[in-house]
Design a protein around this motif. Sequence first.
Motif, short mmCIF file in Angstrom:
data_model
loop_
_atom_site.label_atom_id
_atom_site.label_comp_id
_atom_site.label_asym_id
_atom_site.label_seq_id
_atom_site.Cartn_x
_atom_site.Cartn_y
_atom_site.Cartn_z
N ASN A 289 9.73 -37.18 -30.64
CA ASN A 289 8.56 -36.84 -31.46
C ASN A 289 8.37 -35.33 -31.58
O ASN A 289 7.27 -34.81 -31.40
CB ASN A 289 7.30 -37.50 -30.90
CG ASN A 289 7.36 -39.00 -30.94
OD1 ASN A 289 7.59 -39.60 -31.99
ND2 ASN A 289 7.19 -39.63 -29.79
N VAL A 290 9.46 -34.67 -31.89
CA VAL A 290 9.45 -33.22 -32.06
C VAL A 290 9.69 -32.89 -33.53
O VAL A 290 10.50 -33.54 -34.19
CB VAL A 290 10.51 -32.56 -31.16
CG1 VAL A 290 10.71 -31.10 -31.52
CG2 VAL A 290 10.12 -32.69 -29.70
N VAL A 291 9.00 -31.89 -34.03
CA VAL A 291 9.23 -31.36 -35.37
C VAL A 291 9.87 -29.99 -35.23
O VAL A 291 9.29 -29.09 -34.60
CB VAL A 291 7.93 -31.27 -36.18
CG1 VAL A 291 8.18 -30.59 -37.54
CG2 VAL A 291 7.30 -32.64 -36.38
N SER A 319 12.47 -37.82 -34.26
CA SER A 319 12.12 -36.43 -34.53
C SER A 319 12.49 -36.04 -35.95
O SER A 319 13.21 -36.75 -36.66
CB SER A 319 12.83 -35.51 -33.53
OG SER A 319 12.34 -35.74 -32.21
N VAL A 320 11.96 -34.88 -36.38
CA VAL A 320 12.16 -34.34 -37.72
C VAL A 320 12.78 -32.96 -37.60
O VAL A 320 12.32 -32.13 -36.81
CB VAL A 320 10.83 -34.26 -38.49
CG1 VAL A 320 11.00 -33.51 -39.80
CG2 VAL A 320 10.26 -35.65 -38.73
N VAL A 321 13.84 -32.73 -38.39
CA VAL A 321 14.44 -31.40 -38.47
C VAL A 321 14.44 -30.99 -39.94
O VAL A 321 15.06 -31.65 -40.77
CB VAL A 321 15.88 -31.39 -37.92
CG1 VAL A 321 16.46 -29.98 -37.99
CG2 VAL A 321 15.91 -31.90 -36.48
N ASN A 326 21.12 -26.58 -39.13
CA ASN A 326 21.80 -27.81 -38.70
C ASN A 326 20.78 -28.88 -38.37
O ASN A 326 19.61 -28.58 -38.07
CB ASN A 326 22.66 -27.54 -37.47
CG ASN A 326 23.52 -26.31 -37.62
OD1 ASN A 326 24.49 -26.30 -38.37
ND2 ASN A 326 23.16 -25.24 -36.92
N GLY A 327 21.25 -30.14 -38.37
CA GLY A 327 20.41 -31.23 -37.89
C GLY A 327 20.71 -31.52 -36.44
O GLY A 327 19.99 -31.09 -35.54
N SER A 346 18.90 -40.48 -32.16
CA SER A 346 18.49 -41.70 -32.86
C SER A 346 17.19 -41.46 -33.61
O SER A 346 16.30 -40.75 -33.14
CB SER A 346 18.32 -42.87 -31.88
OG SER A 346 17.22 -42.67 -31.02
N ASN A 347 17.12 -42.05 -34.81
CA ASN A 347 15.91 -41.97 -35.63
C ASN A 347 15.52 -40.50 -35.88
O ASN A 347 14.41 -40.07 -35.54
CB ASN A 347 14.75 -42.73 -34.98
CG ASN A 347 15.06 -44.20 -34.77
OD1 ASN A 347 15.72 -44.83 -35.60
ND2 ASN A 347 14.62 -44.74 -33.65
N ILE A 348 16.44 -39.77 -36.48
CA ILE A 348 16.22 -38.37 -36.81
C ILE A 348 16.18 -38.23 -38.33
O ILE A 348 17.10 -38.65 -39.04
CB ILE A 348 17.34 -37.47 -36.24
CG1 ILE A 348 17.54 -37.73 -34.74
CG2 ILE A 348 17.04 -36.01 -36.52
CD1 ILE A 348 16.37 -37.37 -33.86
N GLN A 349 15.11 -37.63 -38.84
CA GLN A 349 14.97 -37.38 -40.27
C GLN A 349 15.23 -35.90 -40.53
O GLN A 349 14.57 -35.04 -39.94
CB GLN A 349 13.57 -37.76 -40.75
CG GLN A 349 13.32 -37.52 -42.22
CD GLN A 349 14.12 -38.46 -43.11
OE1 GLN A 349 14.26 -39.65 -42.80
NE2 GLN A 349 14.65 -37.95 -44.22
N VAL A 350 16.19 -35.60 -41.41
CA VAL A 350 16.51 -34.21 -41.72
C VAL A 350 16.22 -33.92 -43.19
O VAL A 350 16.28 -34.81 -44.04
CB VAL A 350 17.99 -33.87 -41.38
CG1 VAL A 350 18.29 -34.19 -39.92
CG2 VAL A 350 18.95 -34.60 -42.31
#
Length: 437
Positions: A289-291, A319-321, A326-327, A346-350
Amino acid sequence: MATIQLFLLALIAVVPRVLAQSPIFGQCVPSTGVTTTATTTTKTTSTTSKTTSTTSKTTSTTTTSKATSTSTTTKATSTTSTTTVASGGTTCTVTAIAQVASATASCTAIVLSNLAVPSSTTLNLSKLKTGTTVTFAGKTTFAFTDWDSDLIDIGGEDITIQGAAGSVIDGNGQAWWDGQGSNGGATKPDHFIVLKTTGTSLLQNLHIQNWPVHCFEITSASGTTITGLTLDNSAGNAPNAASGGLPAAHNSDGFDVSGSTNILITDTTVINQDDCVAVTSGSNITVSNVVCDGGHGLSIGSIGGKSNNDVSDVLFTNSVVKNSQNGARIKTNSGTTGTVTNIEWSNIQVSNISTYGIDIQQDYLNGGPTGTPTNGVIINGITMSNITGTATSSAQNYFILCGSGSCSNFDFVNVAITGGKDDSCNFTPTSGNFKCT
């Protein structure tokens, strides 16, 4: 005569009672009240193969009212910087750097109130008593100093470091920023904050801004939860007179983790110009849960050529990058040795990724990649799942450059980054539905 004697006897009987009612002769004035407020903070870390379980800690704070007595001729006011807490501890309020040493030696509840740290001085919280709570209140500031020492050192067992509502820790990075970071230019602090916490320690609700280079170094730490932080170095995005048109801030990593175990970083925002989180050694580390905004993404490495070159059991999740180079990234140093084992994203939105959506390269040098991978660092057991989003048209969605025989057991499932071009992969994941085109 008899009448006079009776009058004197009556007077003798009355006078003591009159005097007893007078404040001058010791009649107690009603005491002022003392209000004690207890704040309970629960430290919870999800338990998986890559996380740590922590326990709750209760911190008591006290507010003591001030009594002022007045008369027609004098006025007396009573104040104190130390307040007794109902539990038997003390709260020390620190307003000057000279008070820090005595507070950390004697108090288990410390409030740093609008503290101004002078030049050539470290805010030394490295030897906190077990169970201490430190609260940053108001604005904490740092004067410019021409040295490479750290500006805040934090250490102790079962401690809590927290920010009061509206508090800000301002590193005065503008005084150092020159576009070069730790690669040259002005002498700069090595890290803004060094964290060496053990037991079940907690950092929460801190707002940190404008650090010179490398915000957190989490080293030789264990059992620590970091939650609810905002790291905002957005002011360093603009060039200044010394940066030659480049962003003024450089090498502004949010969290560098080394030699540590059982660390949780969660519910946190990092706005910076380098790695959001970089794990260079250690085990059982979870980032959730990091942005990440504006930096280099969620990274392992660089690995190799250091005193500790092994990292294992790291999870980046939910998390969101965005607006980053880079992602997800693994970088190992050219011509060195080490191990990278059991790492998962896992479950990373870039979004708006400018260089590589996914980047695994074994040719890394600080001055730039060599283009020729080496195989001294073994990368084994890499999982990427549900990583989706967009890269810019000049970026590559995927770049994998492994040394000969040094990469194995990659499992990529539902990885879909689009918008970039000319993907390049010299190693294909052994399982999953990943395609590098």
